[in-house]
Design an enzyme around this catalytic site. Structure first.
Site, short mmCIF file in Angstrom:
data_model
loop_
_atom_site.label_atom_id
_atom_site.label_comp_id
_atom_site.label_asym_id
_atom_site.label_seq_id
_atom_site.Cartn_x
_atom_site.Cartn_y
_atom_site.Cartn_z
CG ASP A 1 -1.80 1.29 1.34
OD1 ASP A 1 -2.03 1.83 0.35
OD2 ASP A 1 -2.41 1.41 2.54
CB SER B 1 -0.82 2.91 4.85
OG SER B 1 -0.66 1.81 4.40
CG ASN C 1 2.43 1.89 10.57
OD1 ASN C 1 2.12 2.83 10.06
ND2 ASN C 1 3.18 1.76 11.57
CD1 TRP D 1 -1.15 -2.89 9.53
CD2 TRP D 1 -2.58 -4.71 10.16
NE1 TRP D 1 -2.60 -2.53 9.06
CE2 TRP D 1 -3.17 -3.97 9.29
CE3 TRP D 1 -2.76 -5.83 10.60
CZ2 TRP D 1 -4.47 -4.29 8.88
CZ3 TRP D 1 -4.29 -6.43 10.24
CH2 TRP D 1 -4.93 -5.47 9.42
CE1 TYR E 1 -4.11 1.41 6.35
CE2 TYR E 1 -5.23 0.07 8.23
CZ TYR E 1 -3.86 0.41 7.44
OH TYR E 1 -2.78 -0.08 7.79
CG ASP F 1 -3.56 4.45 -1.98
OD1 ASP F 1 -2.37 3.82 -1.72
OD2 ASP F 1 -4.36 4.69 -1.35
CB THR G 1 -7.12 3.83 -3.20
OG1 THR G 1 -6.96 4.36 -2.41
CG2 THR G 1 -8.64 4.28 -3.79
#
Length: 341
Positions: free
Chosen positions: A64, A67, A69, A71, A107, A236, A239
């Site tokens: 992505d 963003s 991070n 996880w 998000y 992005d 998206t």
């Protein structure tokens, strides 16, 4: 200020040696939908496989660019979304390191909370001492139905939750890659091999020149429909659709005959291209790109309220990226585009 890449820039980009690049194959899942909240769709989903820990535990993640991070779900999590996905078990990893830090991310379609930990992450290359999030709660129904386990953010550290170092930055800081950039090719089918290429550009994926991005306007049939006088835009991979201010999107949906549930009764052959003018260069999206065929025709546009102090903001998601090879050149703080080959 964004600029059009000069001839020297484009020549340099084409001559960058892809042999030192680290390709990460992405799998393609067409027409995935959130069954609980049909207003939020993942029309097309691209995700890749990574592993975390020693011995490695595998996860599928969205790469992505919106963003920062990394996880994944964990055995600490009891949410339904976690129970239906792969979960990281710290007790099964000899390279796991605990911290006292927590993480919370929201998000557009879901959220997670959890804890931050360190471990070895393998993404085309072994990334040691990588900080990442382990979810303890994933309340969104969206994540329950998602065909991926977690998210690997590729954006700048400045937007990282809890100040966690993103994966690409950690790889760069360790000297594991030679160029501070990555590029993205998204195919409309899995057989064509969608890719994120870390530290490299493969010119076989695009044709013509590369251009930096600063959006001047959006037109259909030669008429301005949005972004008059210029606006902000981000590219992005996280998206799926083309997102913009609700009022502008409503005008487009009306023009193409789309209803509130994203379906369109207008055939592709009856519709014009939508044209994004970027640094004076026209980037066309044909109806075959922005009308997505499933059991019915689905519009590739969605309205989204995005807070920005500098005016209108558009998100050029996968609908756009499938048509244009994209380079995220972090060293020069620019994004370059070229038509896919």
């Amino acid at each position: 200020m964004a600029r059009t890449a000069g001839e020297g820039d484009r020549a340099a980009a084409k001559n960058k040696n892809p042999d030192n690049a680290l390709p990460q194959k992405l799998l393609y899942t067409p027409r995935f939908r959130n069954k609980i909240s049909p207003g939020h769709l993942i029309i097309d989903s691209y995700f890749g496989t990574i592993s975390i820990g020693t011995p490695p535990q595998e996860f599928t993640v969205i790469f992505d660019t919106g963003s920062s991070n990394l996880w994944v779900p964990s055995t600490y999590c009891s949410s339904l979304a976690c129970s239906d996905h792969n979960r990281f078990n710290p007790e099964d990893s000899s390279t796991y390191e605990a911290t006292s830090e927590s993480i919370s991310i929201t998000y557009g379609t879901g959220s997670m909370t959890g804890v931050l930990r360190y471990n070895t992450v393998r993404v085309s290359i072994e990334d040691t001492n990588q900080i990442f999030g382990l979810s303890e709660s994933e309340p969104s129904s969206f994540l329950y139905y998602a065909p991926f386990d977690g998210i690997l953010g590729l954006a700048y550290p400045s937007i990282s939750s809890s100040g966690a170092t993103p994966v690409f930055d950690n790889i760069w800081d360790q000297g594991l890659v030679s160029q501070d950039l990555f590029s993205v090719y998204l195919s409309s089918d899995d057989e064509s091999g969608s890719m994120v290429i870390f530290s490299g550009i493969d010119s076989s994926y695009y044709s013509g020149s590369l251009y930096d991005i600063a959006m001047d306007g959006i037109t259909m049939n030669g008429e301005s429909i949005a972004c008059s006088g210029g606006c902000q835009a981000i590219v992005d991979t996280g998206t799926s659709l083309l997102a913009g201010p609700p009022s502008a999107i409503d005008n487009i949906q009306s023009y193409i005959g789309a209803s509130e549930d994203y379906s369109s009764e207008v055939g592709r052959t009856c519709l014009p291209d939508i044209v994004f003018t970027i640094n004076g260069v026209e980037f066309h999206l044909s109806p075959s790109a922005y009308i997505l065929e499933d059991d019915s025709c689905i519009s590739g546009f969605e309205g989204m309220d995005l807070d920005t102090s500098s005016g209108e903001l558009w998100i050029l998601g996968d609908v756009f990226i499938r048509q244009y090879f994209t380079i995220f050149d972090r060293a020069n703080n620019q994004i370059c585009l070229a038509p896919v080959a």
